[in-house]
Design a protein around this motif. Sequence first.
Motif, PDB file in Angstrom:
ATOM      1  N   LEU A  50       6.994 -45.918 -10.024  1.00 51.07           N
ATOM      2  CA  LEU A  50       6.441 -44.893 -10.921  1.00 51.07           C
ATOM      3  C   LEU A  50       6.471 -45.377 -12.367  1.00 51.07           C
ATOM      4  N   GLY A  51       7.515 -46.087 -12.718  1.00 48.60           N
ATOM      5  CA  GLY A  51       7.574 -46.693 -14.055  1.00 48.60           C
ATOM      6  C   GLY A  51       6.467 -47.712 -14.251  1.00 48.60           C
ATOM      7  N   ARG A  52       6.167 -48.479 -13.208  1.00 50.77           N
ATOM      8  CA  ARG A  52       5.098 -49.481 -13.292  1.00 50.77           C
ATOM      9  C   ARG A  52       3.759 -48.801 -13.574  1.00 50.77           C
ATOM     10  N   LEU A  53       3.533 -47.626 -13.011  1.00 52.44           N
ATOM     11  CA  LEU A  53       2.260 -46.930 -13.254  1.00 52.44           C
ATOM     12  C   LEU A  53       2.099 -46.640 -14.747  1.00 52.44           C
ATOM     13  N   VAL A  54       3.162 -46.139 -15.358  1.00 52.41           N
ATOM     14  CA  VAL A  54       3.084 -45.779 -16.785  1.00 52.41           C
ATOM     15  C   VAL A  54       2.926 -47.041 -17.643  1.00 52.41           C
ATOM     16  N   LEU A  55       3.677 -48.075 -17.328  1.00 54.61           N
ATOM     17  CA  LEU A  55       3.590 -49.294 -18.141  1.00 54.61           C
ATOM     18  C   LEU A  55       2.253 -50.008 -17.930  1.00 54.61           C
ATOM     19  N   THR A  56       1.678 -49.887 -16.748  1.00 56.64           N
ATOM     20  CA  THR A  56       0.340 -50.436 -16.521  1.00 56.64           C
ATOM     21  C   THR A  56      -0.681 -49.657 -17.345  1.00 56.64           C
ATOM     22  N   ALA A  57      -0.516 -48.343 -17.401  1.00 58.86           N
ATOM     23  CA  ALA A  57      -1.402 -47.531 -18.242  1.00 58.86           C
ATOM     24  C   ALA A  57      -1.314 -47.983 -19.698  1.00 58.86           C
ATOM     25  N   GLN A  58      -0.112 -48.279 -20.140  1.00 60.64           N
ATOM     26  CA  GLN A  58       0.063 -48.761 -21.521  1.00 60.64           C
ATOM     27  C   GLN A  58      -0.707 -50.056 -21.756  1.00 60.64           C
ATOM     28  N   VAL A  59      -0.609 -50.989 -20.828  1.00 61.56           N
ATOM     29  CA  VAL A  59      -1.308 -52.280 -20.953  1.00 61.56           C
ATOM     30  C   VAL A  59      -2.819 -52.063 -20.967  1.00 61.56           C
ATOM     31  N   ILE A  60      -3.307 -51.229 -20.059  1.00 61.64           N
ATOM     32  CA  ILE A  60      -4.755 -50.986 -19.978  1.00 61.64           C
ATOM     33  C   ILE A  60      -5.239 -50.259 -21.238  1.00 61.64           C
ATOM     34  N   ALA A  61      -4.457 -49.293 -21.715  1.00 61.36           N
ATOM     35  CA  ALA A  61      -4.843 -48.571 -22.930  1.00 61.36           C
ATOM     36  C   ALA A  61      -4.999 -49.537 -24.103  1.00 61.36           C
ATOM     37  N   LYS A  62      -4.099 -50.483 -24.214  1.00 56.74           N
ATOM     38  CA  LYS A  62      -4.213 -51.497 -25.288  1.00 56.74           C
ATOM     39  C   LYS A  62      -5.487 -52.302 -25.105  1.00 56.74           C
ATOM     40  N   ARG A  63      -5.721 -52.771 -23.885  1.00 57.47           N
ATOM     41  CA  ARG A  63      -6.913 -53.562 -23.566  1.00 57.47           C
ATOM     42  C   ARG A  63      -8.193 -52.816 -23.875  1.00 57.47           C
ATOM     43  N   GLU A  64      -8.192 -51.534 -23.640  1.00 54.87           N
ATOM     44  CA  GLU A  64      -9.393 -50.708 -23.828  1.00 54.87           C
ATOM     45  C   GLU A  64      -9.543 -50.246 -25.270  1.00 54.87           C
ATOM     46  N   GLY A  65      -8.588 -50.638 -26.127  1.00 49.87           N
ATOM     47  CA  GLY A  65      -8.673 -50.298 -27.547  1.00 49.87           C
ATOM     48  C   GLY A  65      -8.261 -48.869 -27.856  1.00 49.87           C
ATOM     49  N   LEU A  66      -7.441 -48.281 -26.988  1.00 46.36           N
ATOM     50  CA  LEU A  66      -7.064 -46.872 -27.154  1.00 46.36           C
ATOM     51  C   LEU A  66      -5.719 -46.676 -27.840  1.00 46.36           C
ATOM     52  N   ALA A  67      -4.929 -47.716 -27.935  1.00 45.11           N
ATOM     53  CA  ALA A  67      -3.511 -47.550 -28.288  1.00 45.11           C
ATOM     54  C   ALA A  67      -3.331 -46.868 -29.647  1.00 45.11           C
ATOM     55  N   GLU A  68      -4.100 -47.309 -30.632  1.00 43.80           N
ATOM     56  CA  GLU A  68      -3.861 -46.790 -31.991  1.00 43.80           C
ATOM     57  C   GLU A  68      -4.265 -45.323 -32.114  1.00 43.80           C
ATOM     58  N   ASN A  69      -5.456 -44.982 -31.668  1.00 45.97           N
ATOM     59  CA  ASN A  69      -5.914 -43.586 -31.776  1.00 45.97           C
ATOM     60  C   ASN A  69      -5.200 -42.675 -30.796  1.00 45.97           C
ATOM     61  N   GLY A  70      -4.838 -43.228 -29.642  1.00 45.25           N
ATOM     62  CA  GLY A  70      -4.098 -42.450 -28.656  1.00 45.25           C
ATOM     63  C   GLY A  70      -4.902 -42.162 -27.403  1.00 45.25           C
ATOM     64  N   TYR A  71      -4.216 -41.597 -26.456  1.00 39.29           N
ATOM     65  CA  TYR A  71      -4.808 -41.347 -25.129  1.00 39.29           C
ATOM     66  C   TYR A  71      -3.917 -40.361 -24.396  1.00 39.29           C
ATOM     67  N   ARG A  72      -4.346 -39.971 -23.206  1.00 36.65           N
ATOM     68  CA  ARG A  72      -3.567 -39.021 -22.406  1.00 36.65           C
ATOM     69  C   ARG A  72      -3.341 -39.581 -21.006  1.00 36.65           C
ATOM     70  N   LEU A  73      -2.131 -39.402 -20.495  1.00 31.21           N
ATOM     71  CA  LEU A  73      -1.790 -39.738 -19.115  1.00 31.21           C
ATOM     72  C   LEU A  73      -1.512 -38.431 -18.376  1.00 31.21           C
ATOM     73  N   VAL A  74      -2.160 -38.264 -17.225  1.00 30.61           N
ATOM     74  CA  VAL A  74      -2.034 -37.018 -16.459  1.00 30.61           C
ATOM     75  C   VAL A  74      -1.866 -37.350 -14.987  1.00 30.61           C
ATOM     76  N   MET A  75      -0.944 -36.646 -14.319  1.00 27.55           N
ATOM     77  CA  MET A  75      -0.874 -36.721 -12.862  1.00 27.55           C
ATOM     78  C   MET A  75      -0.906 -35.300 -12.318  1.00 27.55           C
ATOM     79  N   ASN A  76      -1.944 -34.973 -11.577  1.00 26.93           N
ATOM     80  CA  ASN A  76      -2.108 -33.639 -11.018  1.00 26.93           C
ATOM     81  C   ASN A  76      -1.380 -33.544  -9.682  1.00 26.93           C
ATOM     82  N   CYS A  77      -0.808 -32.371  -9.405  1.00 24.40           N
ATOM     83  CA  CYS A  77      -0.093 -32.175  -8.139  1.00 24.40           C
ATOM     84  C   CYS A  77      -0.548 -30.896  -7.453  1.00 24.40           C
ATOM     85  N   ASN A  78      -1.057 -31.092  -6.239  1.00 24.25           N
ATOM     86  CA  ASN A  78      -1.427 -29.967  -5.355  1.00 24.25           C
ATOM     87  C   ASN A  78      -2.447 -29.015  -5.997  1.00 24.25           C
TER      88      ASN A  78
END
Length: 116
Positions: free
Chosen positions: A63-91
């Motif tokens: 589960l930690g890897r999912l969040v840290l992978t999101a961080q890496v991808i967000a940087k790659r996509e140029g989102l890190a400075e302005n920001g972004y949202r991480l969401v996990m929906n349940c049921n």
Amino acid sequence: MSSEDCLFCQLINGDIKADVVYVDDDVFAFRDINPQAPVHILIIPKQHIATINDADDSHTSLLGRLVLTAQVIAKREGLAENGYRLVMNCNQDGGQAVFHIHLHLLGGRALSWPPG
Ligand code: AMP
Ligand code: ZN
């Protein structure tokens, strides 16, 4: 572990085509087919876990890897400075439609809060 009738397991296996942006031994990420923001990427474990209710202590690192992978991808996509949202929906009340856990990475525009 995978589930034969799971859409996201089929994407991981290559049975269904995905626009893949990241893959390693444990994690797989691809662009959402119905994007809700200029950047909308789903980050999933290769291991089939149906909902966050089904996770346990053995999944802590994954589960930690999912969040840290999101961080890496967000940087790659140029989102890190302005920001972004991480969401996990349940049921049902969370709005989960695919029962293989996935972390939504949304960015590229200002997102409103609270969500609908
Ligand atoms: P959720 O409502 O949290 O379960 O999110 C499921 C997400 O999967 C939605 O945003 C869908 O647009 C997305 N989705 C469904 N099928 C595919 C697919 N074949 N490839 C990429 N994304 C998909
Ligand atoms: Zn699955």
